[in-house]
Design a protein around this motif. Structure first.
Motif, PDB file in Angstrom:
ATOM      1  N   ASN A  18     -44.947  19.449   9.962  1.00 34.48           N
ATOM      2  CA  ASN A  18     -45.654  19.093  11.190  1.00 34.48           C
ATOM      3  C   ASN A  18     -45.246  20.076  12.277  1.00 34.48           C
ATOM      4  O   ASN A  18     -44.130  20.606  12.268  1.00 34.48           O
ATOM      5  CB  ASN A  18     -45.273  17.681  11.650  1.00 34.48           C
ATOM      6  N   GLU A  62     -59.027  14.256  12.192  1.00 34.36           N
ATOM      7  CA  GLU A  62     -58.216  14.008  10.993  1.00 34.36           C
ATOM      8  C   GLU A  62     -57.133  15.063  10.823  1.00 34.36           C
ATOM      9  O   GLU A  62     -57.405  16.270  10.857  1.00 34.36           O
ATOM     10  CB  GLU A  62     -59.096  13.981   9.744  1.00 34.36           C
ATOM     11  N   GLY A  63     -55.890  14.595  10.648  1.00 29.30           N
ATOM     12  CA  GLY A  63     -54.779  15.507  10.454  1.00 29.30           C
ATOM     13  C   GLY A  63     -54.097  15.916  11.750  1.00 29.30           C
ATOM     14  O   GLY A  63     -53.178  16.727  11.734  1.00 29.30           O
ATOM     15  N   TYR A  64     -54.551  15.363  12.865  1.00 28.51           N
ATOM     16  CA  TYR A  64     -53.980  15.661  14.175  1.00 28.51           C
ATOM     17  C   TYR A  64     -53.559  14.364  14.864  1.00 28.51           C
ATOM     18  O   TYR A  64     -54.103  13.301  14.579  1.00 28.51           O
ATOM     19  CB  TYR A  64     -55.001  16.373  15.072  1.00 28.51           C
ATOM     20  N   THR A  79     -50.391  17.772  11.811  1.00 30.79           N
ATOM     21  CA  THR A  79     -49.598  17.173  10.740  1.00 30.79           C
ATOM     22  C   THR A  79     -49.865  17.863   9.405  1.00 30.79           C
ATOM     23  O   THR A  79     -50.837  18.634   9.263  1.00 30.79           O
ATOM     24  CB  THR A  79     -49.885  15.672  10.609  1.00 30.79           C
ATOM     25  N   ALA A  81     -51.120  16.607   7.007  1.00 36.83           N
ATOM     26  CA  ALA A  81     -52.369  16.094   6.449  1.00 36.83           C
ATOM     27  C   ALA A  81     -53.564  16.963   6.808  1.00 36.83           C
ATOM     28  O   ALA A  81     -54.638  16.825   6.206  1.00 36.83           O
ATOM     29  CB  ALA A  81     -52.620  14.673   6.962  1.00 36.83           C
ATOM     30  N   GLN A  82     -53.381  17.871   7.760  1.00 37.08           N
ATOM     31  CA  GLN A  82     -54.469  18.776   8.146  1.00 37.08           C
ATOM     32  C   GLN A  82     -54.584  19.839   7.066  1.00 37.08           C
ATOM     33  O   GLN A  82     -53.663  20.629   6.860  1.00 37.08           O
ATOM     34  CB  GLN A  82     -54.199  19.379   9.512  1.00 37.08           C
ATOM     35  N   LYS A  83     -55.728  19.893   6.388  1.00 39.08           N
ATOM     36  CA  LYS A  83     -55.874  20.737   5.200  1.00 39.08           C
ATOM     37  C   LYS A  83     -55.920  22.222   5.501  1.00 39.08           C
ATOM     38  O   LYS A  83     -55.470  23.045   4.720  1.00 39.08           O
ATOM     39  CB  LYS A  83     -57.160  20.336   4.445  1.00 39.08           C
TER      40      LYS A  83
END
Lengths: 112, 111
Positions: A18, A62-64, A79, A81-83
């Motif tokens: 992150n 998404e991912g932030y 994060t 999770a952010q591709k």
């Protein structure tokens, strides 16, 4: 001088980590925004906040994640999770009823 | 259909030329319109707002046609320093300050 500052200017991150991007403004603006820009693309809205302690998802949240604990500050966490996080990240703010957004100098994030 | 569409260019013009950029938007509820300028690897900066009656700022003229949902920017007597990407920006017609950005039109002015 009043303005919007972003730090760092360049950021390198390993996959799976992150990272938090800073955005500070001393313009006394109410609303703040986070965008990402990819080469040849328009700016895309990630998150925005119109008042302290409140924020809304934009088009690509998404991912932030964000927080707005102080009027002056609106940090963005990218994060794991952010591709595809490699991009140019821009923070902007706006005063009152006006629509004109003013931008900080941006943070260029590269994921290694 | 994209919310804001611009011809990406590039436009390559000599100094002194007149160049025009066009932009269309899809949201008929939009009320605020802008042209921003973005230099390479820098943040966008407001060039001018666009008003229904049209407006001019020195060598730059902006026009809005609400019926056709069309915005234009005219640059007269181009300078080398005008080389940049020009972003057409339109509000979303709802939440204050939420804007749609076009991809930008790249302009290069050569001596």
């Amino acid at each position: 001088d009043g303005g919007i500052t972003q730090s760092p200017k360049y950021l390198f991150r390993k996959e799976g980590q992150n990272v938090t991007l800073s955005c500070e403004q001393n313009l006394n603006h109410d609303a703040m925004y986070w965008y990402r820009q990819d080469p040849g693309q328009g700016l895309r809205l990630i998150y925005y906040s119109q008042i302290v302690n409140d924020f809304q998802k934009g088009d690509i949240a998404e991912g932030y994640s964000v927080s707005r604990e102080k009027k002056e500050s609106f940090p963005l966490t990218v994060t794991s999770a952010q591709k595809n996080p490699t991009a140019f990240y821009l923070c902007a703010s706006i005063a009152g009823e006006a629509d004109t957004q003013y931008f900080g100098p941006g943070t260029r994030l590269t994921v290694l | 259909r994209k919310e804001v569409e611009q011809d990406p260019g590039p436009f390559n013009v000599p100094e002194g030329a007149t160049v025009a950029f066009n932009c269309t938007y899809s949201n008929s509820a939009s009320q605020s319109f802008f042209w921003y300028r973005q230099d390479c690897r820098k943040e966008p900066k407001l060039l001018m707002s666009v008003y229904s009656s049209g407006n001019e700022d020195g060598r730059f003229t902006a026009q809005l046609n609400r019926a056709s949902q069309y915005i234009s920017l005219l640059i007269r007597d181009s300078k080398l320093s005008d080389s940049a990407t020009y972003l057409c920006v339109v509000d979303r017609g709802s939440t204050l300050g939420r804007l749609y950005f076009g991809r930008g039109t790249q302009l290069t002015v050569w001596p």
